[in-house]
Enzyme design. Structure first.
Site, PDB file in Angstrom:
ATOM      1  N   GLU A 252      -1.226   6.220  14.093  1.00  0.00           N
ATOM      2  CA  GLU A 252      -2.295   6.210  13.077  1.00  0.00           C
ATOM      3  C   GLU A 252      -2.903   4.818  13.017  1.00  0.00           C
ATOM      4  O   GLU A 252      -2.217   3.826  13.262  1.00  0.00           O
ATOM      5  CB  GLU A 252      -1.705   6.553  11.701  1.00  0.00           C
ATOM      6  CG  GLU A 252      -1.331   8.009  11.582  1.00  0.00           C
ATOM      7  CD  GLU A 252      -0.583   8.308  10.276  1.00  0.00           C
ATOM      8  OE1 GLU A 252      -0.436   7.404   9.436  1.00  0.00           O
ATOM      9  OE2 GLU A 252      -0.138   9.447  10.134  1.00  0.00           O
ATOM     10  N   LYS A 254      -3.826   1.440  11.452  1.00  0.00           N
ATOM     11  CA  LYS A 254      -3.228   0.681  10.346  1.00  0.00           C
ATOM     12  C   LYS A 254      -4.368   0.074   9.552  1.00  0.00           C
ATOM     13  O   LYS A 254      -5.075  -0.815  10.030  1.00  0.00           O
ATOM     14  CB  LYS A 254      -2.296  -0.406  10.881  1.00  0.00           C
ATOM     15  CG  LYS A 254      -1.570  -1.134   9.764  1.00  0.00           C
ATOM     16  CD  LYS A 254      -0.564  -2.121  10.312  1.00  0.00           C
ATOM     17  CE  LYS A 254       0.301  -2.679   9.197  1.00  0.00           C
ATOM     18  NZ  LYS A 254      -0.447  -3.300   8.115  1.00  0.00           N
ATOM     19  N   ARG A 259      -2.082   0.071  -0.380  1.00  0.00           N
ATOM     20  CA  ARG A 259      -1.340   1.325  -0.276  1.00  0.00           C
ATOM     21  C   ARG A 259      -1.375   2.025  -1.632  1.00  0.00           C
ATOM     22  O   ARG A 259      -1.203   1.378  -2.665  1.00  0.00           O
ATOM     23  CB  ARG A 259       0.099   1.003   0.110  1.00  0.00           C
ATOM     24  CG  ARG A 259       0.998   2.198   0.305  1.00  0.00           C
ATOM     25  CD  ARG A 259       0.752   2.828   1.660  1.00  0.00           C
ATOM     26  NE  ARG A 259       1.676   3.923   1.894  1.00  0.00           N
ATOM     27  CZ  ARG A 259       2.874   3.791   2.430  1.00  0.00           C
ATOM     28  NH1 ARG A 259       3.312   2.591   2.773  1.00  0.00           N
ATOM     29  NH2 ARG A 259       3.638   4.840   2.622  1.00  0.00           N
ATOM     30  N   ARG A 274       1.793   0.163  -4.619  1.00  0.00           N
ATOM     31  CA  ARG A 274       3.134   0.284  -4.038  1.00  0.00           C
ATOM     32  C   ARG A 274       4.227  -0.310  -4.912  1.00  0.00           C
ATOM     33  O   ARG A 274       5.394  -0.036  -4.693  1.00  0.00           O
ATOM     34  CB  ARG A 274       3.168  -0.227  -2.611  1.00  0.00           C
ATOM     35  CG  ARG A 274       3.093  -1.673  -2.426  1.00  0.00           C
ATOM     36  CD  ARG A 274       2.851  -1.924  -0.982  1.00  0.00           C
ATOM     37  NE  ARG A 274       3.979  -2.594  -0.391  1.00  0.00           N
ATOM     38  CZ  ARG A 274       4.063  -2.859   0.884  1.00  0.00           C
ATOM     39  NH1 ARG A 274       3.120  -2.489   1.705  1.00  0.00           N
ATOM     40  NH2 ARG A 274       5.084  -3.501   1.358  1.00  0.00           N
ATOM     41  N   GLU A 302      -4.112   4.733   2.073  1.00  0.00           N
ATOM     42  CA  GLU A 302      -4.494   3.338   1.905  1.00  0.00           C
ATOM     43  C   GLU A 302      -5.947   3.271   1.409  1.00  0.00           C
ATOM     44  O   GLU A 302      -6.823   3.920   1.990  1.00  0.00           O
ATOM     45  CB  GLU A 302      -4.336   2.646   3.282  1.00  0.00           C
ATOM     46  CG  GLU A 302      -4.533   1.181   3.289  1.00  0.00           C
ATOM     47  CD  GLU A 302      -3.238   0.360   3.205  1.00  0.00           C
ATOM     48  OE1 GLU A 302      -2.144   0.925   2.993  1.00  0.00           O
ATOM     49  OE2 GLU A 302      -3.354  -0.863   3.337  1.00  0.00           O
ATOM     50  N   PHE A 339      -2.949   9.578   4.713  1.00  0.00           N
ATOM     51  CA  PHE A 339      -2.151   9.872   5.900  1.00  0.00           C
ATOM     52  C   PHE A 339      -0.933  10.740   5.626  1.00  0.00           C
ATOM     53  O   PHE A 339      -0.211  11.089   6.548  1.00  0.00           O
ATOM     54  CB  PHE A 339      -1.772   8.607   6.677  1.00  0.00           C
ATOM     55  CG  PHE A 339      -1.245   7.464   5.867  1.00  0.00           C
ATOM     56  CD1 PHE A 339       0.028   7.501   5.341  1.00  0.00           C
ATOM     57  CD2 PHE A 339      -2.032   6.336   5.658  1.00  0.00           C
ATOM     58  CE1 PHE A 339       0.523   6.433   4.622  1.00  0.00           C
ATOM     59  CE2 PHE A 339      -1.552   5.261   4.931  1.00  0.00           C
ATOM     60  CZ  PHE A 339      -0.263   5.305   4.406  1.00  0.00           C
ATOM     61  N   ARG A 413      12.542   1.775   4.669  1.00  0.00           N
ATOM     62  CA  ARG A 413      11.826   1.061   5.732  1.00  0.00           C
ATOM     63  C   ARG A 413      12.675   1.250   6.982  1.00  0.00           C
ATOM     64  O   ARG A 413      13.803   0.777   7.023  1.00  0.00           O
ATOM     65  CB  ARG A 413      11.717  -0.424   5.387  1.00  0.00           C
ATOM     66  CG  ARG A 413      10.878  -1.220   6.361  1.00  0.00           C
ATOM     67  CD  ARG A 413      11.015  -2.696   6.109  1.00  0.00           C
ATOM     68  NE  ARG A 413      10.390  -3.163   4.878  1.00  0.00           N
ATOM     69  CZ  ARG A 413       9.086  -3.352   4.722  1.00  0.00           C
ATOM     70  NH1 ARG A 413       8.257  -3.097   5.707  1.00  0.00           N
ATOM     71  NH2 ARG A 413       8.611  -3.793   3.580  1.00  0.00           N
ATOM     72  N   LYS A 419       5.143  -0.542  12.653  1.00  0.00           N
ATOM     73  CA  LYS A 419       3.794  -1.114  12.548  1.00  0.00           C
ATOM     74  C   LYS A 419       3.538  -2.095  13.687  1.00  0.00           C
ATOM     75  O   LYS A 419       4.433  -2.784  14.138  1.00  0.00           O
ATOM     76  CB  LYS A 419       3.593  -1.768  11.180  1.00  0.00           C
ATOM     77  CG  LYS A 419       4.557  -2.859  10.866  1.00  0.00           C
ATOM     78  CD  LYS A 419       4.388  -3.349   9.439  1.00  0.00           C
ATOM     79  CE  LYS A 419       5.481  -4.358   9.143  1.00  0.00           C
ATOM     80  NZ  LYS A 419       5.550  -4.800   7.795  1.00  0.00           N
TER      81      LYS A 419
HETATM   82  P1  AMP Z   1       2.448  -4.677   6.199  1.00  0.00           P
HETATM   83  O1  AMP Z   1       1.640  -4.763   4.928  1.00  0.00           O
HETATM   84  O2  AMP Z   1       1.926  -5.514   7.290  1.00  0.00           O
HETATM   85  O3  AMP Z   1       3.941  -4.829   5.916  1.00  0.00           O
HETATM   86  O4  AMP Z   1       2.303  -3.180   6.753  1.00  0.00           O
HETATM   87  C1  AMP Z   1       2.753  -2.080   6.091  1.00  0.00           C
HETATM   88  C2  AMP Z   1       1.640  -1.500   5.300  1.00  0.00           C
HETATM   89  O5  AMP Z   1       0.630  -0.985   6.146  1.00  0.00           O
HETATM   90  C3  AMP Z   1       2.012  -0.295   4.483  1.00  0.00           C
HETATM   91  O6  AMP Z   1       2.675  -0.582   3.292  1.00  0.00           O
HETATM   92  C4  AMP Z   1       0.652   0.314   4.204  1.00  0.00           C
HETATM   93  O7  AMP Z   1       0.113  -0.272   3.035  1.00  0.00           O
HETATM   94  C5  AMP Z   1      -0.179  -0.131   5.362  1.00  0.00           C
HETATM   95  N1  AMP Z   1      -0.698   0.963   6.185  1.00  0.00           N
HETATM   96  C6  AMP Z   1      -1.949   0.970   6.669  1.00  0.00           C
HETATM   97  N2  AMP Z   1      -2.179   2.070   7.387  1.00  0.00           N
HETATM   98  C7  AMP Z   1      -1.049   2.815   7.360  1.00  0.00           C
HETATM   99  C8  AMP Z   1      -0.658   4.064   7.925  1.00  0.00           C
HETATM  100  N3  AMP Z   1      -1.486   4.775   8.681  1.00  0.00           N
HETATM  101  N4  AMP Z   1       0.607   4.495   7.662  1.00  0.00           N
HETATM  102  C9  AMP Z   1       1.467   3.781   6.899  1.00  0.00           C
HETATM  103  N5  AMP Z   1       1.160   2.590   6.357  1.00  0.00           N
HETATM  104  C10 AMP Z   1      -0.085   2.102   6.579  1.00  0.00           C
END
Ligand code: AMP
Length: 553
Positions: A252, A254, A259, A274, A302, A339, A413, A419
């Site tokens: 998917e 990102k 979130r 979140r 998101e 998503f 997690r 990611k």
């Molecule tokens: P990070 O903020 O870098 O830790 O990345 C994780 C965050 O990516 C998640 O908490 C979501 O807010 C965001 N995110 C964006 N797109 C997606 C997706 N398709 N699936 C899950 N999380 C996503």
């Protein structure tokens, strides 16, 4: 009935603080659990919900909307006005390192006697609720008055734990997981069941109440009741990702936004961030779009600033300030990229495999500004590279690779979601020290030292940033840092590790200057992440991984 327990029955806050006092004196975890279990099992059903919540250090239920809006400087002012602080109180504060403990001793020394009727747990909750609702010009005065009216009725021991509850840390070695263990002991249920219930309901008070009544059938997702989000780990190298034969992922985009969990139940709609705070008021267009939904639904996705294509997170930040959301929604339009589908018309879908949840989700008509998140199947490093660059072309950060057969695990997690944001890597760090700036920034706490965490949750500093924030943000933060100061170091303050910032940088190098053993090169603050907590900041493992890959994000 012994006199002591009789008094406790009618004066519940007295019993509450005596319980906390015994916990403070007890070292062994099993004994702590036994004390809390006894405490929860005794007394009225009415108080059970509050007992469990307060013991976990939560003044109000998660998702209840407003923050307490009650900081140390306000409390100190009120205490000075009440004459509760004798000259030299600063030394006492410094020697205990905890305002609650210092106040306890100062009040004891003064021979403080509570006035009027003792406070009930319900009144304590009412106090927190009223504090959170006080707004407007004379709010400081009204908040102080409300606090003083309560303080007058408290013993020094009760005052100590009230202050700790305001700081959301009871400091008696009792985290929410021990309260879960105590609930399991008190009501004879397996710990697994209690944990599962708490993950679904995310309100330890409600969990205690439902479980005590044996209402297990009610333990499911409830629209309006936020629960923890499933999270992603950083992806390993693409070779490793596809080391097993026939590996397939759902890739998917990102999205770089906020979130959010969207709950709708007939005409009622909620959006939760979140950290499970309600953010419906900030995004009226999303709420309005779902008001016509004919049933019950919970979606995960998101919120992204979006004008034909995704805009960087920076734009979205303004939507989080409480300036007239109706006006700003035209300047910074948003989309909600969905998503996941977690509940539909009463049925929890958490245990269905992702591919089936997605199929159901795709069959639903989503009203604007809701959109289905972009998803495609990938089976090789080459397909992943292509999907990655297409995501970047759409203005997104990278990919989240998901296991098609995985259930949705709230609060987890893990490797089921990975990611991947190669070029744009940033770190989420928590500010631990704020120092006075120079020149144009004299008088402002503008130089911020920040930290990442290790696996045990210890914070390790990794850099210091001076740039990236606007003047008005720095002004606002200066006030916040003063309120959350732990120690005055002269050139600045050690502050409570609560403010999460996203830091961009040009590289990582080894360094003995910081506790982590690394330093960021040219760090700059990309944004304040009010939606993240210190538990969610980047880890030293992530830092090491970026370093190994060449030290460049
Ligand atoms: P990070 O903020 O870098 O830790 O990345 C994780 C965050 O990516 C998640 O908490 C979501 O807010 C965001 N995110 C964006 N797109 C997606 C997706 N398709 N699936 C899950 N999380 C996503």
């Amino acid at each position: 009935m012994a006199l002591d327990s009789f008094i406790f029955k009618i004066f519940p806050v007295r019993e509450f603080s005596r319980t906390l006092e015994s916990l403070e004196k007890t070292k062994a975890t099993s004994e702590k659990v036994a004390i809390v279990a006894d405490y929860l099992a005794s007394g009225s059903e009415e108080d059970l919900e509050l007992k469990a919540r307060f013991l976990s250090g939560q003044p109000l239920p998660r998702g209840s909307g407003e923050p307490l809006g009650f900081g140390w400087s306000l409390i100190l002012e009120a205490l000075l006005e009440a004459g509760a602080l004798a000259p030299g109180w600063e030394n006492s504060y410094r020697s205990y390192g905890d305002l609650g403990e210092a106040i306890f001793h100062l009040l004891e020394e003064k021979g403080w006697k509570p006035e009027g009727t003792p406070v009930t747990l319900g009144e304590l909750e009412e106090f927190f609720r009223e504090q959170s609702l006080i707004k407007g010009g004379d709010s400081r005065k009204r908040k102080k008055l409300l606090f003083l009216n309560l303080l007058r009725r408290l013993t020094p021991l009760e005052a100590k734990f009230l202050l700790r509850l305001i700081s959301r840390d009871m400091r008696v070695g009792l985290k929410e997981n021990l309260v879960e263990a105590a609930i399991s002991k008190a009501f004879g249920l397996s710990l697994k069941k209690v944990r599962e219930a708490n993950l679904l309901i995310s309100d330890i008070g409600k969990v205690a109440l439902l479980l005590s009544k044996g209402k297990l059938e009610k333990l499911t997702l409830i629209p309006g009741n936020p629960f923890k989000f499933m999270l992603a780990e950083t992806a390993p190298s693409s070779q490793e990702l596809f080391s097993k034969e026939n590996r397939e992922y759902l890739a998917e985009d990102k999205y770089d936004g906020i979130r959010a969990q969207l709950h709708a139940s007939f005409k009622k709609v909620w959006l939760f961030s979140r950290n499970l705070e309600e953010i419906s008021g900030n995004f009226p267009e999303i709420v309005q779009a779902m008001e016509g939904f004919p049933g019950e639904i919970i979606l995960d996705g998101e919120i992204v600033a979006f004008k034909g294509r995704a805009l960087p997170f920076l734009h979205l930040q303004q939507r989080l300030h409480r300036i007239d959301p109706e006006r700003i929604k035209k300047q910074i339009p948003v989309s909600f990229f969905v998503f996941d589908l977690l509940l539909l018309n009463g049925d929890s879908l958490l245990s269905l495999p992702l591919k089936e949840r997605r199929e159901l989700l795709s069959s639903l008509p989503l009203p604007e500004p809701l959109r289905l998140a972009h998803q495609e199947k990938i089976r090789s490093p080459e397909e992943m590279e292509k999907a990655f660059s297409r995501s970047r072309e759409r203005g997104n950060e990278g990919l989240v690779l998901k296991d098609p057969d995985s259930p949705y695990s709230p609060g987890k997690r893990g490797k089921q979601w990975l990611k991947f944001k190669k070029e744009l890597s940033t770190l989420d760090c928590v500010v631990v020290r704020a120092e006075w700036g120079h020149g144009k920034r004299a008088g402002l706490l503008s130089d911020l030292t920040f930290a990442v965490r290790d696996r045990k949750g210890n914070l390790l500093t990794i850099g210091k940033a001076f740039s990236g924030l606007t003047d008005s943000e720095i002004k606002e933060l200066t006030e916040w840092f003063r309120e959350h100061a732990l120690e005055d170091e002269g050139w600045g303050f050690k502050v409570e590790p609560k403010l999460v910032i996203e830091v961009a940088f040009n590289g990582i190098q080894r360094s003995s200057r910081h506790e982590s053993g690394y330093a960021l090169r040219f760090p700059r603050i990309k944004g304040i992440r009010k939606d993240k907590t210190v538990e969610e900041i980047s880890t030293i493992d992530e830092v090491e991984m970026i370093f190994k890959e060449g030290g460049f994000p």
